[in-house]
Every structure is written in structure tokens, then in C-alpha cells.
Design a protein around this motif. Structure first.
Motif, PDB file in Angstrom:
ATOM      1  N   SER A  92      30.797 -16.095  -8.950  1.00 14.75           N
ATOM      2  CA  SER A  92      29.908 -15.473  -9.947  1.00 14.75           C
ATOM      3  C   SER A  92      28.867 -14.579  -9.291  1.00 14.75           C
ATOM      4  CB  SER A  92      29.207 -16.554 -10.768  1.00 14.75           C
ATOM      5  OG  SER A  92      30.144 -17.290 -11.510  1.00 14.75           O
ATOM      6  N   VAL A  93      28.294 -15.027  -8.176  1.00 13.99           N
ATOM      7  CA  VAL A  93      27.282 -14.215  -7.493  1.00 13.99           C
ATOM      8  C   VAL A  93      27.938 -12.994  -6.855  1.00 13.99           C
ATOM      9  CG1 VAL A  93      25.626 -14.179  -5.582  1.00 13.99           C
ATOM     10  CG2 VAL A  93      25.649 -16.112  -7.177  1.00 13.99           C
ATOM     11  N   LYS A  94      29.131 -13.150  -6.339  1.00 14.27           N
ATOM     12  CA  LYS A  94      29.867 -12.011  -5.769  1.00 14.27           C
ATOM     13  C   LYS A  94      30.097 -10.954  -6.853  1.00 14.27           C
ATOM     14  CE  LYS A  94      33.792 -11.003  -2.815  1.00 14.27           C
ATOM     15  NZ  LYS A  94      34.925 -11.552  -2.078  1.00 14.27           N
ATOM     16  N   GLU A  95      30.467 -11.415  -8.053  1.00 15.24           N
ATOM     17  CA  GLU A  95      30.684 -10.497  -9.177  1.00 15.24           C
ATOM     18  C   GLU A  95      29.360  -9.840  -9.590  1.00 15.24           C
ATOM     19  OE1 GLU A  95      30.753  -9.046 -13.139  1.00 15.24           O
ATOM     20  OE2 GLU A  95      29.904 -11.033 -12.784  1.00 15.24           O
ATOM     21  N   LEU A  96      28.284 -10.621  -9.650  1.00 17.13           N
ATOM     22  CA  LEU A  96      26.953 -10.106  -9.989  1.00 17.13           C
ATOM     23  C   LEU A  96      26.518  -9.055  -8.972  1.00 17.13           C
ATOM     24  CD1 LEU A  96      24.302 -10.340 -11.689  1.00 17.13           C
ATOM     25  CD2 LEU A  96      23.601 -12.126 -10.081  1.00 17.13           C
ATOM     26  N   LYS A  97      26.749  -9.332  -7.709  1.00 15.82           N
ATOM     27  CA  LYS A  97      26.376  -8.409  -6.640  1.00 15.82           C
ATOM     28  C   LYS A  97      27.135  -7.088  -6.763  1.00 15.82           C
ATOM     29  CE  LYS A  97      25.753  -8.237  -1.671  1.00 15.82           C
ATOM     30  NZ  LYS A  97      25.777  -8.911  -0.414  1.00 15.82           N
ATOM     31  N   GLY A  98      28.353  -7.120  -7.278  1.00 14.61           N
ATOM     32  CA  GLY A  98      29.157  -5.917  -7.434  1.00 14.61           C
ATOM     33  C   GLY A  98      28.797  -5.066  -8.641  1.00 14.61           C
ATOM     34  N   ARG A  99      28.004  -5.611  -9.560  1.00 16.90           N
ATOM     35  CA  ARG A  99      27.585  -4.848 -10.739  1.00 16.90           C
ATOM     36  C   ARG A  99      26.513  -3.829 -10.366  1.00 16.90           C
ATOM     37  NH1 ARG A  99      25.955  -9.687 -14.736  1.00 16.90           N
ATOM     38  NH2 ARG A  99      27.896 -10.848 -14.612  1.00 16.90           N
ATOM     39  N   PRO A 100      26.366  -2.777 -11.165  1.00 17.38           N
ATOM     40  CA  PRO A 100      25.281  -1.827 -10.919  1.00 17.38           C
ATOM     41  C   PRO A 100      23.931  -2.513 -11.120  1.00 17.38           C
ATOM     42  CG  PRO A 100      26.849  -0.960 -12.552  1.00 17.38           C
ATOM     43  CD  PRO A 100      27.219  -2.389 -12.286  1.00 17.38           C
ATOM     44  N   GLY A 101      22.952  -2.064 -10.368  1.00 14.12           N
ATOM     45  CA  GLY A 101      21.607  -2.600 -10.528  1.00 14.12           C
ATOM     46  C   GLY A 101      20.851  -2.574  -9.219  1.00 14.12           C
ATOM     47  N   GLY A 102      19.655  -3.132  -9.278  1.00 12.53           N
ATOM     48  CA  GLY A 102      18.781  -3.168  -8.117  1.00 12.53           C
ATOM     49  C   GLY A 102      18.940  -4.461  -7.333  1.00 12.53           C
ATOM     50  N   THR A 103      17.948  -4.734  -6.537  1.00 13.73           N
ATOM     51  CA  THR A 103      17.941  -5.912  -5.682  1.00 13.73           C
ATOM     52  C   THR A 103      17.936  -7.191  -6.511  1.00 13.73           C
ATOM     53  OG1 THR A 103      16.790  -4.725  -3.932  1.00 13.73           O
ATOM     54  CG2 THR A 103      16.613  -7.114  -3.880  1.00 13.73           C
ATOM     55  N   ILE A 104      18.662  -8.173  -6.024  1.00 13.78           N
ATOM     56  CA  ILE A 104      18.667  -9.517  -6.605  1.00 13.78           C
ATOM     57  C   ILE A 104      17.819 -10.376  -5.680  1.00 13.78           C
ATOM     58  CG2 ILE A 104      20.086 -11.517  -7.203  1.00 13.78           C
ATOM     59  CD1 ILE A 104      22.483  -9.449  -7.381  1.00 13.78           C
ATOM     60  N   THR A 105      16.734 -10.933  -6.204  1.00 14.88           N
ATOM     61  CA  THR A 105      15.892 -11.790  -5.382  1.00 14.88           C
ATOM     62  C   THR A 105      16.203 -13.247  -5.692  1.00 14.88           C
ATOM     63  OG1 THR A 105      13.649 -12.049  -4.507  1.00 14.88           O
ATOM     64  CG2 THR A 105      13.842 -11.942  -6.869  1.00 14.88           C
ATOM     65  N   LEU A 106      16.159 -14.057  -4.681  1.00 18.38           N
ATOM     66  CA  LEU A 106      16.471 -15.475  -4.784  1.00 18.38           C
ATOM     67  C   LEU A 106      15.250 -16.215  -4.283  1.00 18.38           C
ATOM     68  CD1 LEU A 106      18.583 -17.769  -5.126  1.00 18.38           C
ATOM     69  CD2 LEU A 106      19.480 -17.156  -2.903  1.00 18.38           C
ATOM     70  N   SER A 107      14.629 -16.997  -5.144  1.00 14.75           N
ATOM     71  CA  SER A 107      13.403 -17.693  -4.784  1.00 14.75           C
ATOM     72  C   SER A 107      13.664 -19.196  -4.774  1.00 14.75           C
ATOM     73  CB  SER A 107      12.315 -17.348  -5.799  1.00 14.75           C
ATOM     74  OG  SER A 107      11.075 -17.832  -5.381  1.00 14.75           O
ATOM     75  N   GLY A 108      13.205 -19.862  -3.720  1.00 16.56           N
ATOM     76  CA  GLY A 108      13.478 -21.297  -3.622  1.00 16.56           C
ATOM     77  C   GLY A 108      14.969 -21.530  -3.556  1.00 16.56           C
ATOM     78  N   SER A 109      15.456 -22.496  -4.326  1.00 16.50           N
ATOM     79  CA  SER A 109      16.904 -22.702  -4.483  1.00 16.50           C
ATOM     80  C   SER A 109      17.610 -22.871  -3.133  1.00 16.50           C
ATOM     81  CB  SER A 109      17.528 -21.560  -5.288  1.00 16.50           C
ATOM     82  OG  SER A 109      16.813 -21.362  -6.489  1.00 16.50           O
ATOM     83  N   ILE A 110      17.162 -23.842  -2.373  1.00 25.84           N
ATOM     84  CA  ILE A 110      17.602 -24.052  -1.003  1.00 25.84           C
ATOM     85  C   ILE A 110      19.118 -24.210  -0.889  1.00 25.84           C
ATOM     86  CG2 ILE A 110      17.347 -25.554   1.010  1.00 25.84           C
ATOM     87  CD1 ILE A 110      14.521 -26.130  -0.861  1.00 25.84           C
ATOM     88  N   SER A 111      19.711 -25.027  -1.734  1.00 29.08           N
ATOM     89  CA  SER A 111      21.166 -25.230  -1.673  1.00 29.08           C
ATOM     90  C   SER A 111      21.908 -23.930  -1.934  1.00 29.08           C
ATOM     91  CB  SER A 111      21.607 -26.289  -2.689  1.00 29.08           C
ATOM     92  OG  SER A 111      21.028 -27.526  -2.384  1.00 29.08           O
ATOM     93  N   LEU A 112      21.413 -23.149  -2.883  1.00 25.33           N
ATOM     94  CA  LEU A 112      22.041 -21.868  -3.204  1.00 25.33           C
ATOM     95  C   LEU A 112      21.884 -20.884  -2.041  1.00 25.33           C
ATOM     96  CD1 LEU A 112      23.614 -20.313  -5.351  1.00 25.33           C
ATOM     97  CD2 LEU A 112      21.424 -19.703  -6.413  1.00 25.33           C
ATOM     98  N   VAL A 113      20.719 -20.866  -1.404  1.00 24.51           N
ATOM     99  CA  VAL A 113      20.505 -20.009  -0.236  1.00 24.51           C
ATOM    100  C   VAL A 113      21.519 -20.361   0.848  1.00 24.51           C
ATOM    101  CG1 VAL A 113      18.929 -19.469   1.674  1.00 24.51           C
ATOM    102  CG2 VAL A 113      18.060 -19.535  -0.666  1.00 24.51           C
ATOM    103  N   ARG A 114      21.664 -21.658   1.128  1.00 26.42           N
ATOM    104  CA  ARG A 114      22.625 -22.093   2.152  1.00 26.42           C
ATOM    105  C   ARG A 114      24.045 -21.669   1.792  1.00 26.42           C
ATOM    106  NH1 ARG A 114      20.630 -28.272   2.261  1.00 26.42           N
ATOM    107  NH2 ARG A 114      18.740 -28.034   3.500  1.00 26.42           N
ATOM    108  N   THR A 115      24.421 -21.871   0.523  1.00 22.07           N
ATOM    109  CA  THR A 115      25.772 -21.526   0.061  1.00 22.07           C
ATOM    110  C   THR A 115      26.034 -20.038   0.204  1.00 22.07           C
ATOM    111  OG1 THR A 115      25.799 -23.386  -1.491  1.00 22.07           O
ATOM    112  CG2 THR A 115      27.302 -21.562  -1.961  1.00 22.07           C
ATOM    113  N   LEU A 116      25.087 -19.199  -0.208  1.00 31.28           N
ATOM    114  CA  LEU A 116      25.278 -17.748  -0.154  1.00 31.28           C
ATOM    115  C   LEU A 116      25.260 -17.228   1.281  1.00 31.28           C
ATOM    116  CD1 LEU A 116      23.199 -16.585  -3.245  1.00 31.28           C
ATOM    117  CD2 LEU A 116      25.649 -17.066  -3.087  1.00 31.28           C
ATOM    118  N   LEU A 117      24.456 -17.841   2.129  1.00 27.99           N
ATOM    119  CA  LEU A 117      24.438 -17.454   3.537  1.00 27.99           C
ATOM    120  C   LEU A 117      25.784 -17.779   4.184  1.00 27.99           C
ATOM    121  CD1 LEU A 117      22.516 -16.170   5.571  1.00 27.99           C
ATOM    122  CD2 LEU A 117      21.696 -18.449   6.138  1.00 27.99           C
ATOM    123  N   ALA A 118      26.321 -18.976   3.896  1.00 28.35           N
ATOM    124  CA  ALA A 118      27.624 -19.380   4.441  1.00 28.35           C
ATOM    125  C   ALA A 118      28.750 -18.495   3.915  1.00 28.35           C
ATOM    126  CB  ALA A 118      27.899 -20.847   4.102  1.00 28.35           C
TER     127      ALA A 118
END
Length: 179
Positions: A101-127
């Protein structure tokens, strides 16, 4: 061209990122406010996990000021396997695999997506190599206990420091990108 995903976290000197509301506020300053505000100012989407969503939704709709207006007005995307609905204005719930879902979101037109907190999600997206920047506000404090950004056993994650600043209160503002 895909959108940029930028994660911003408050972190203690010993790597703790959990519950910054318990230790961060003595270090709040105009410099830190400008750094956090700048992250929201360049974004058009706020991505977060369930825990951060629930914490933010309980506080921000009742706040005033420039940062509150930015956070309340921005499009919010929530990655959760347990929530069935999100009610905070401009919020959308990701259903299914968060990486896809985030890969699809990233591919859509738009500006920067900021991620605040959400430690597990940060780890998942970094991996998953979906995180473009990791912005850390490193506090000159040892918390001693709590969830760390990179727990014991985390495989190596090579990062490149792209920007650094030292605030007058001793907080380091560090920006990394995958190497």
C-alpha cells in the motif's frame, strides 16, 4: 518520479524512541519547533501507524496554532491491522499489506509523505527500501528503558548522513538516507 517518504523521530542518546512525551518536552525550543514544523510544511501527506494515529487524533484536533493547523489539515494515511475505521478529518485507513500500500501511495502524484513516530512502520519501510530519509532529533539524554529505533538483532542498515545541525539545547538534528 515517485514521492519522497521522510520519517522524523525524537530519539534519546541511548536510542529510545518510545513515549517521547515523557522525556522530550524539556528540550522543546524554537529551533526544534522550526525543524518539526519544516517537516510538515514540505509534506502533503502524513503516514502513521495505529499507535501514533490514536495519540495524535486524541490531541491535535483540540490544539490551535500553525503546527496544529498543518497536522489537522494534512491528508493522513493510517497503516493498521487492527483498526476498522479512522474518524479524524482527512484520514484514510490502509487495508492489507502496508508495504504494498505504501509503495502504491509513493507512486501516486503528490508531494512529500512524512512519517511521524510509528516506529514499527519506520522499521518496516526502511527494510523494504521505501524510506528516503530518516530525520532524527537526538536528545542529550539517556532514557534507559523503552523501545529503541533499532533493537538488538537488527540486520545492518547502511545509512549516509546528509545534513546535521546542533541546537543550542544540545539536541542534534540529523538527516540520513539509505546508503
Amino acid at each position: 518520479m515517485s514521492r519522497k517518504i521522510v520519517a522524523g523521530l525524537f530519539v534519546s542518546l541511548d536510542g529510545v524512541v518510545e513515549a517521547p512525551e515523557r522525556w522530550h518536552f524539556p528540550y522543546l525550543s524554537e529551533e526544534m519547533g522550526a525543524a518539526v514544523g519544516g517537516m510538515y510544511a514540505e509534506a502533503d501527506t502524513l503516514l502513521m501507524g495505529r499507535v501514533t494515529y490514536e495519540a495524535f487524533a486524541a490531541v491535535w484536533p483540540h490544539q490551535n496554532g500553525e503546527l496544529a493547523e498543518a497536522i489537522n489539515g494534512i491528508a493522513k494515511v493510517v497503516a493498521s491491522t487492527t483498526l476498522t475505521q479512522v474518524t479524524w478529518n482527512n484520514s484514510t485507513l490502509i487495508e492489507g499489506d502496508p508495504v504494498a500500500s505504501v509503495k502504491e501511495l509513493k507512486g501516486r502524484p503528490g508531494g512529500t509523505i512524512t512519517l511521524s513516530g510509528s516506529i514499527s512502520l519506520v522499521r518496516t519501510l526502511l527494510a523494504a527500501a521505501l524510506l528516503d530519509e530518516l530525520r532524527l532529533l537526538v536528545h542529550p539524554l539517556v532514557v534507559g528503558t523503552g523501545m529503541r529505533l533499532f533493537p538488538e538483532g537488527t540486520p545492518p542498515v547502511p545509512l549516509e548522513l546528509t545534513r546535521s545541525a546542533t541546537f543550542t539545547n544540545g539536541v542534534l538534528d540529523l538527516t540520513y538516507r539509505p546508503a
